[in-house]
Every structure is written in structure tokens, then in C-alpha cells.
Enzyme design. Structure first.
Site, short mmCIF file in Angstrom:
data_model
loop_
_atom_site.label_atom_id
_atom_site.label_comp_id
_atom_site.label_asym_id
_atom_site.label_seq_id
_atom_site.Cartn_x
_atom_site.Cartn_y
_atom_site.Cartn_z
N GLY A 91 0.83 -1.20 0.00
CA GLY A 91 0.00 0.00 0.00
C GLY A 91 0.87 1.25 0.00
O GLY A 91 0.76 2.08 -0.87
N GLY A 94 1.94 -6.38 4.35
CA GLY A 94 3.30 -6.83 4.11
C GLY A 94 4.18 -6.55 5.31
O GLY A 94 5.35 -6.91 5.36
N ILE A 121 11.70 -4.17 19.14
CA ILE A 121 11.49 -4.77 17.82
C ILE A 121 10.70 -6.06 18.05
O ILE A 121 11.16 -6.96 18.76
CB ILE A 121 12.85 -5.06 17.15
CG1 ILE A 121 13.60 -3.74 16.90
CG2 ILE A 121 12.66 -5.85 15.86
CD1 ILE A 121 12.90 -2.73 16.02
N THR A 131 10.80 -10.06 10.40
CA THR A 131 9.94 -9.18 9.60
C THR A 131 10.38 -7.72 9.75
O THR A 131 10.22 -6.92 8.83
CB THR A 131 8.47 -9.35 9.99
OG1 THR A 131 8.31 -9.05 11.38
CG2 THR A 131 7.98 -10.75 9.71
N LYS A 161 8.29 1.65 18.74
CA LYS A 161 8.10 2.98 18.14
C LYS A 161 7.52 2.96 16.73
O LYS A 161 7.15 4.00 16.21
CB LYS A 161 9.44 3.71 18.11
CG LYS A 161 9.92 4.17 19.48
CD LYS A 161 11.22 4.93 19.32
CE LYS A 161 11.62 5.67 20.57
NZ LYS A 161 12.91 6.37 20.38
N GLU A 169 8.15 3.33 8.28
CA GLU A 169 8.57 4.44 7.43
C GLU A 169 10.03 4.86 7.60
O GLU A 169 10.61 5.43 6.69
CB GLU A 169 7.70 5.68 7.67
CG GLU A 169 6.44 5.45 8.44
CD GLU A 169 5.15 5.65 7.65
OE1 GLU A 169 4.21 4.94 7.92
OE2 GLU A 169 5.10 6.52 6.76
#
Ligand code: FES
Ligand code: FES
Lengths: 696, 173
Positions: free
Chosen positions: A234, A462, A586, A591, A658, A662
């Protein structure tokens, strides 16, 4: 209850992996609507601005196999509350090229596509206005920019500080329009049962799409179900509703059959948004030691005449570096373009290209190592909000990255290293992205045999949600992975915001943790054993972290790249890169690595290739397919070293996580452009770094 | 115009009616509802629709269904044998060589084609010695897999996923 090792953080293989590699995980069109599917094809405007004067669908209607042709004359009326490009087929006015002016429903996709040619449309065209320039007299300041940020920020006396600074940089950077281009094309399949609508749809958050469909057709939440368990990427374009979802539902209502609308790749250049082009003037003032005294970042970008979308391009500049005098501004031009939308790290991605390029220019002017320059300007507190960081590890990211990359001893001089015909250089840039939590509801049930069902309308585009959220749930419930069944991607599930703004796992994960705590408390009060007929608990998080006002919450990172430029052809290669991130907890090492890697490579793609070219006279995006709009391919990507720091942040959310969707892209293009300068001595301030720019 | 054909897909024969304009991809996805191959562009630009046609990789959006004849069509799903995943299925999952997974069945069919091409000694644009046996180095894999776009950009994981199987099958040291 047994105690087991935490699975959070472990690099567990994707739960949805085996189905995805075989191709059996059903994406939007691939689900079974329970009846034969009819196909919708679109007629799009060939002008940018004006009005339809004549529309004759008769040849299309007469085509065998055509079930209906929807036009502004006969399309069902939609609610007047719809805005931007959503009131599709509601008027004869044309606002951008590619706007839907009619739609053909037919028994097969071949018939529908061919019949599009049988719809005759004539227009009264007006001269479109599509060119963005920083000196346009009609630039305006929006009331606020995206995500609720202030349009401008002004602290101290920037102009005074710049005029007395020992060293200054004053440069203008440009980024072109870009398109998200997920590989699964935007697709909606609609079926009505009476007054209830089901939409199998490719999106980043079913509840978001459901809301606009309810508005469009005047329906209640119980009457609209949006189902999206698997989504083929997306990157922002699937976050919000676009005309195609409404069209599919409208057509299905008209023909009384299931209708699918798969946008074509070409249609995705006008109908699902794009990243605005930007023109950014950055001015930096510093003392002779490289300590910043002034930062000014002024942004000019576009929006559509029919919708205001104000990208928050300079907001990263508000948090990156210390300086007593600072200013950021955003100005917009309203043009005859389709509405822009969010694209991976909207704001930070173009904005940090400019700021981090300017920091590189300043380092050169001062003769200071660019890593050291950044470290000297590390702000102890948020420099504009004047609150402490919830955690900030940028300096460690820079130091760790420099170490891993082998930065030490780097020759500061540009354009002096060759390897055969290749000019060789290295570049660095920093990254940042805000950390936010949003409202999310959650329901967890346990049956009499101790099997858990976790329900929340999260999305996996994803991002690894199927796996990471299952891990979070298993830990929070103190059970093994195999005892947890997760359900996401359906508007019937408890409300959650979509995948976007790196808020997904931070929000959904927090909701799951709190709901699981409640369930465990209930179980304990029942003696630790679920009752024979099971137990269900509803919970969630109401919205932002309660500490969001007291702390500034961001992830940080640093990119290091080697850049090679062919002195004969101008070809640019990036054979190796190191990226180090600090993004709190994490959730899944496997992934997460792919998320960081994918983000960085999209930034590499932006640096090398991506540019949606607009025709100045006709206004459309000329290179509107994957042959014309280049994205990074396998051969563009070299050795990439991804790592992250252990970082604990007790304030951001229940998991200290966090968000990582992006940050990988932020700053990546600047690192490449900085490396390009170090290789060649040429500073390219307008992306992408295509070969022609080496010779101008 | 409609016409009757029989498509042999993943080991089974399917009689069906197609429009003469129907692509192999649409015949699979829309008519047979075999959605293992994906549509990412419909123009031969992305590789998401890659299938094997008698063992050779093709963009199924560029093949008209009526031209397939009795060639054997193999999708990623069809690479599995007796319910057991293909080694490429396993290596793609182990290496996390995808995110959204939408390009992945095409990547896997393409990789299966690459392994076969290497075994057959077919050079690529980056093969230095055209007479020696082909070895699937990282550079060779990157070049040969570049017709399959991945917007999630899992490329740096796709290369080792293909390399693992290449090594196991003797086309890589
Ligand atoms: S769908 Fe066939 S190459 Fe893209
Ligand atoms: S895994 Fe998403 S496009 Fe490749």
C-alpha cells in the site's frame, strides 16, 4: 498456567508465509463472493479541466455482454457529504485528467474493456494550471498541515542570526511527484444483499474504507462490511478510500450482481493519489565550529483544486538539530491535479532529503566530517516543543553505523576517487520518524480448552502483522504461539485505525496487551482455569500515549552508502549500504529487518529513479506505467547491512515499540545524493539522480 | 468471439470457454479462479504473473490463452509436489524474501525458470565467459531476477533465497 519464554522479538517466520509463496493467500479479487463476478471498466477524462458537453454511451450499451453503462446522467446519487474526488459520476465538471466520467459493467473483463471505446465523450476544455513554482503569486498557507502539525513554526530571529553567522548554506532542493505503486493494483469487489454491502477490498484499514462507504450510501456500520485479510502492499495509497471503492459498490447496486473493479496500473496514476512535488529552500547558519545558530526550511508544494492535502514536509526539521533561531513554513499551490495523498513517510521523506543534503553542504563548507557535524548539533531536548525525548539514540546510530560501514579515515574531498571509469564516494544522512499510538479496540476470547482468539481490525499489508501481533498476544497471554488464533482485516472486528504513520503495531499491540491483561485478571479471579463455555473480554487503548504531551517521541536512524558514478555514462550504482536504527522494541527480528530493508530500498529507488513527469500543457502524468515510472529492481540493490540498537522507551506505549514502517525511507535519498556529490563533486539538488544530470 | 480450449494447469486438464482476447493470466485468474499467478500491470512490466510454460518462464499477461495449446502451465502453487512445498517455497519463507507476498508467486516461478536456464547453460547480460558452465553468483541472480519487480523491495532477501536452492542443486558453489 505454564510459564514460557517470551516470543516477542524472536525472528519467527511469517505465519502467512507458506500460503503467500504458493499464491494461495486470497487478496481482494481472489476471495469468493459466492456468485459469478461481473467486471467494471472505466472511461476517464482526456482533459484536465472543463466540463462534459456530450456523453453518448449507446454503442457501449449495445455491445453484447454489457450489463450497464454508468454515467453522470444515470449513476445513483451519493451523499453530498463526500469530498475531494469521492463524489464520482455526480457532476459534469472535470477537475483532473483521468477523472472517471463513465463506467461499463459487463459479463467479462474483455467485454467491459472493449466497450469503454464505445462511450463517446466530448468536452469544453479550459486551460489547465498544473505547474508548481516557488514564485507563484497564489501560494497560500493552509490552516494546518497533515497529522495536525502547525503550518509554520518560528522561534527567535532567523534572519538576524543568518546575517551574522560565520558560515551559511542557502540552497533550494526539489523532489518530483511520485506514485506509491503497490504491486497489487487497487481492487474492489462489491456485492449487495438487500441493503447490505460487502466489499472485498485492497486497503490499509477496513474501518477507514467502511466509514466512507457508509457516508456515500447513507448506510449504518452494520450494513457495510469491508474484508481485507491480505493486501499486496500500500505504502499510503491504500490508506484512504478513492473513487474505485465507491464505483464498485455503485455498479453492483445498479446491476444487482457482484462487480469487481481492478484498476489498471495506468489508472493508478490519477485515481489513488500521489506524493506532491516539493520545492524546498533550506538556509543554515553556523559558527566556525559547526554549531548551528539558525535553521530555516521553507516548503512549497501542490494540492488539488478539489481537495486540500498539505504534506508536513518540514516537520522533521523541527526535531532534528539544536539551534536557537529556527523557522519552518509550508505553502501550497492549488492546481488542476488529482488529489495527492500519503506516500511512505509523507513529509519526512521529501523534507529530510532537503535538510540532510543541506547538512552535508554545511559540513563541506566548514571542512568538518558530516557525521561529526550532526553529533555537534544533537539537541538535549526537543528543540521546538522544549520537552524531553522519550528516548533518542541518533548519536549512537551514527557512531554504530560509521563503525559498521568503515567510515573512519574518510577523505573529505569530493571527486577524487576513481576505480576505472567509476567515480567513487560515500555519503551519510540521518533519519527520524514520529512515534504515535492511536485508538484501537480489541476482543480476546478463551474457550474451555484454553485456546485463545484475538480479534482486532488491524492490517497486514506486508508489514508482518499476522506474525508480530500473534507474538505479542502469546506473550501477553503467557501462552505459546500455537494457542493463539488471530483475526485481522475485517470491519466486523473491533475497531482499529489502519496501517499507516508507523502506528499500526504500536496501537494494535498496545490494545492486545491491555486486553490480554484484563483477560488474565479475570481468569485468575476464576482460579486460573477458563470456564467450560469460555470467556470473552473487550478492551483496547483510547488514543495517544498519556505521556505524549510531556515527551517528544521519535525513532531515529542513520544511513551510510557507497555511490559509484560512471564517468562515461552518468549511471549511478549503490553497491553497499549500512543502516542503523533505534526504534524501541522490535517485535519480530525477521519481519522487522524486511521492513527496514524495504524502506531503505524505496529511498534508494527514489534517489535513482522515481519521478512522475507531468505534461505542462495537458497536465497528465506522462510516464504512467511501470515501464515509464521506474522503481528499483533487483539489480539496483547491492549489499545492505541492516541493524538496530537495543532501545527501551517506557513512555511511547505498552510495548515500548516505536513503529518501523517508514523510518527506513527517511533520509535514504539524501545519503545517496551526498555520496554522489562525494564521488563526483557535483551537487544534485533535484531528484532523481538520473544519468543526464551528470552532464548538465 | 468465444472459443473452447483445454488448459493443462499444474497437472490437471481444464476444458473452458475463453474470449479470443483472453490472456493466459485472465484465463487462470478470472475463468479458472486459479489465483496463484498475480496481476500487477497486465503489460509485461512487473513479472507478478510469471508462470512456467513447458518449463520456461513467461509473463502470462502477454500470452493469449488460445495460443497455449497443450503446453503445460505451472504456477507457483503447482511447483509443490504431493502437498510438499518446493525448495524455493521453503527458502523464500526462511529468508523472508517478501513482505506483502503479491509479487512472490511470480518471483518463485521466475526463480524456478532461472535455475533451469542456468542448468541449461544459458548466459545472461552479466555472464563473462559464454562458454563456461553458468554459475548463479549473486550478480547473476540479481540480473536474472530483475524482470520481477518487488515494491516491498525484498530483493536483498530474494537473492539468498534463490542462492540457497541454487547451491543445493549444484548451479552455485
Ligand atoms: S502482470 Fe504480467 S508482467 Fe505485470
Ligand atoms: S513482496 Fe510485496 S511486492 Fe514483493
Amino acid at each position: 498456567m505454564t510459564t514460557i519464554d517470551r516470543v516477542l522479538g524472536a525472528g519467527i517466520e511469517r505465519i502467512d508465509g507458506p500460503a503467500k509463496v504458493r499464491g494461495s493467500a486470497p487478496y481482494a479479487f481472489e476471495q469468493d463472493p459466492g456468485e459469478p463476478i461481473t467486471h467494471l471498466a472505466l472511461v476517464q477524462s482526456t482533459i484536465n479541466r472543463g466540463r462534459i458537453t456530450r456523453l453518448d454511451p449507446s454503442a457501449a450499451e449495445a455491445t453484447p455482454g454489457v450489463l450497464a453503462v454508468l454515467t453522470p446522467a444515470n449513476a445513483p446519487r451519493l451523499s453530498g457529504e463526500l469530498t475531494a474526488d469521492l463524489p464520482v459520476l455526480q457532476s459534469l465538471d472535470v477537475h483532473y485528467q483521468g477523472q472517471v466520467v463513465a463506467a461499463v459493467v459487463a459479463e467479462t473483463s474483455e467485454i467491459a474493456r472493449a466497450a469503454v471505446g464505445g462511450v463517446r465523450v466530448e468536452y469544453a476544455a479550459e486551460e489547465p494550471d498544473v505547474t508548481l513554482r516557488a514564485d507563484r503569486p497564489d501560494l497560500y498557507a493552509p490552516a494546518q498541515v497533515m497529522a495536525g502539525f502547525a503550518t509554520d513554526s518560528v522561534i527567535g530571529d532567523v534572519d538576524g542570526a543568518l546575517s551574522t553567522a560565520a558560515v551559511t548554506v542557502d540552497a533550494t532542493y526539489e523532489t518530483p511527484a511520485q506514485h506509491n505503486n503497490p504491486i497489487e493494483m487497487h481492487t474492489s469487489m462489491a456485492r449487495w444483499d438487500g441493503d447490505s454491502l460487502t466489499l472485498w477490498d485492497a486497503n490499509q484499514g477496513p474501518h477507514t474504507i467502511q466509514r466512507d462507504l457508509m457516508t456515500a450510501f447513507g448506510l449504518t456500520a452494520g450494513q457495510v462490511r469491508v474484508i481485507s485479510p491480505y493486501v499486496g502492499g500500500g505504502f499510503g495509497s491504500k490508506a484512504f478510500a478513492h473513487p474505485h471503492q465507491i464505483l464498485a459498490a455503485m455498479a453492483a447496486r445498479v446491476v444487482g450482481r457482484t462487480v469487481v473493479l481492478e484498476l489498471t496500473r495506468q489508472q493508478m496514476f490519477s485515481l489513488v493519489g500521489h506524493r506532491t512535488p516539493t520545492i524546498q529552500r533550506v538556509r543554515l547558519g553556523a559558527d566556525s565550529e559547526g554549531r548551528l545558530t539558525a535553521i530555516s526550511h521553507e516548503v512549497v508544494e501542490h494540492t488539488a483544486r478539489i481537495a486540500e492535502f498539505a504534506e508536513q514536509t518540514a516537520t522533521a526539521t523541527r526535531v532534528m538539530y539544536a539551534a536557537p533561531h529556527r523557522r519552518t513554513t509550508h505553502r501550497l499551490a492549488r492546481l488542476d491535479v488529482p488529489p495527492p495523498t500519503i506516500m511512505r513517510a509523507p513529509g519526512e521523506t521529501p523534507g529530510m532529503f532537503a535538510l540532510e543534503s543541506a547538512m552535508d553542504e554545511l559540513a563541506h563548507t566548514l571542512g568538518i566530517d558530516p557525521v561529526e557535524l550532526r553529533i555537534r548539533n544533537e539537541p538535549p531536548r526537543d528543540p521546538e516543543r522544549d520537552v524531553p525525548w522519550s528516548s533518542r539514540s541518533l548519536v549512537e546510530c551514527l557512531r554504530t553505523g560509521a563503525e559498521r560501514f568503515g567510515w573512519a579515515g574518510r577523505d573529505l574531498r569530493p571527486g577524487v576517487r576513481t576505480d576505472g571509469r567509476w567515480l567513487v564516494g560515500t555519503g551519510v544522512a540521518a533519519a527520524t520518524y514520529p512515534s504515535r499510538r492511536r485508538k484501537a479496540d480489541c476482543r480476546i476470547s478463551v474457550d474451555g480448552r484454553g485456546r485463545y482468539l484475538v480479534e482486532i481490525d488491524g492490517s497486514d499489508i506486508g508489514t508482518g502483522t499476522w506474525t508480530a501481533l500473534t507474538q505479542i498476544a502469546a506473550d501477553a497471554l503467557h501462552v505459546g504461539l500455537g494457542e493463539v488464533e488471530l483475526r485481522i482485516g475485517d470491519s466486523r472486528l473491533p475497531f482499529a485505525g489502519g496501517a499507516g504513520g508507523s502506528t499500526g503495531l504500536a496501537s494494535w499491540g498496545s490494545a492486545v496487551v491491555l486486553t490480554a491483561r484484563q483477560l488474565r485478571a479475570r481468569l485468575e479471579s476464576l482460579g486460573g482455569q477458563p470456564p467450560p463455555d469460555g470467556l470473552t473480554v473487550d478492551g483496547g487503548v483510547p488514543g495517544p500515549s498519556p505521556h505524549a504531551e510531556q515527551y517528544s517521541m521519535h525513532s531515529f536512524g542513520a544511513h551510510f552508502v557507497e555511490v559509484r558514478v560512471d564517468a562515461d555514462t552518468g549511471e549511478v550504482r549503490v553497491p553497499r549500504a549500512t543502516s542503523v536504527y533505534a526504534a524501541g522494541t522490535i517485535a519480530n527480528a525477521t519481519t522487522a529487518r524486511s521492513q527496514f530493508l524495504g524502506g531503505f530500498c524505496m529511498g534508494l529507488s527514489m534517489a535513482l529513479h522515481e519521478e512522475s513527469l507531468q505534461d505542462e500543457h495537458f497536465g497528465h502524468f506522462v510516464n504512467h506505467d511501470l515501464a515509464g515510472y521506474h522503481i528499483a529492481t533487483n539489480a539496483d540493490v547491492g549489499e545492505i547491512d541492516i541493524s538496530w540498537l537495543d532501545e527501551e522507551d517506557p513512555w511511547v506505549n505498552e510495548l515500548g515499540l516505536k513503529g518501523i514502517g517508514e523510518i527506513g525511507i527517511v533520509g535514504a535519498a539524501a545519503a545517496v545524493a551526498n555520496g554522489y556529490w562525494h564521488a563526483t563533486g557535483r551537487r544534485i539538488r533535484d531528484l532523481p539522480l538520473t544519468p543526464d544530470k551528470f552532464f548538465r | 468471439m468465444d472459443t473452447e480450449i483445454t488448459l493443462r494447469v499444474d497437472g490437471a486438464a481444464h476444458p473452458l470457454t475463453v474470449d479470443t482476447r483472453t490472456t493466459l493470466l485472465d484465463a487462470l485468474r478470472e475463468r479458472l479462479r486459479n489465483t496463484s499467478p498475480k496481476k500487477g500491470c497486465d503489460h509485461g512490466q512487473c513479472g507478478a504473473c510469471t508462470v512456467l510454460l513447458d518449463g520456461r518462464r513467461v509473463n502470462s499477461c502477454l500470452v493469449l490463452a488460445v495460443t497455449v495449446g497443450d503446453a503445460e502451465v505451472t504456477t507457483s502453487n503447482g511447483l509443490a509436489t504431493d502437498g510438499q512445498p518446493h525448495p524455493l517455497h521453503r527458502s523464500f519463507v526462511r529468508r523472508d524474501a517478501f513482505q506483502c507476498g503479491y509479487c512472490t508467486p511470480g518471483q518463485i516461478c521466475s526463480a524456478a525458470g532461472v535455475l533451469e536456464e542456468a542448468r541449461a547453460g544459458w548466459p545472461s547480460a552479466v555472464t563473462a565467459d559464454l562458454t563456461a558452465a553458468v554459475e548463479l553468483t549473486d550478480t547473476e541472480i540479481r540480473e536474472r531476477m530483475s524482470g520481477n519487480l518487488c515494491r516491498c523491495a525484498a530483493y536483498a532477501h530474494i537473492v539468498p533465497a534463490v542462492a540457497d536452492v541454487a547451491a543445493a542443486e549444484g548451479v552455485r558453489r
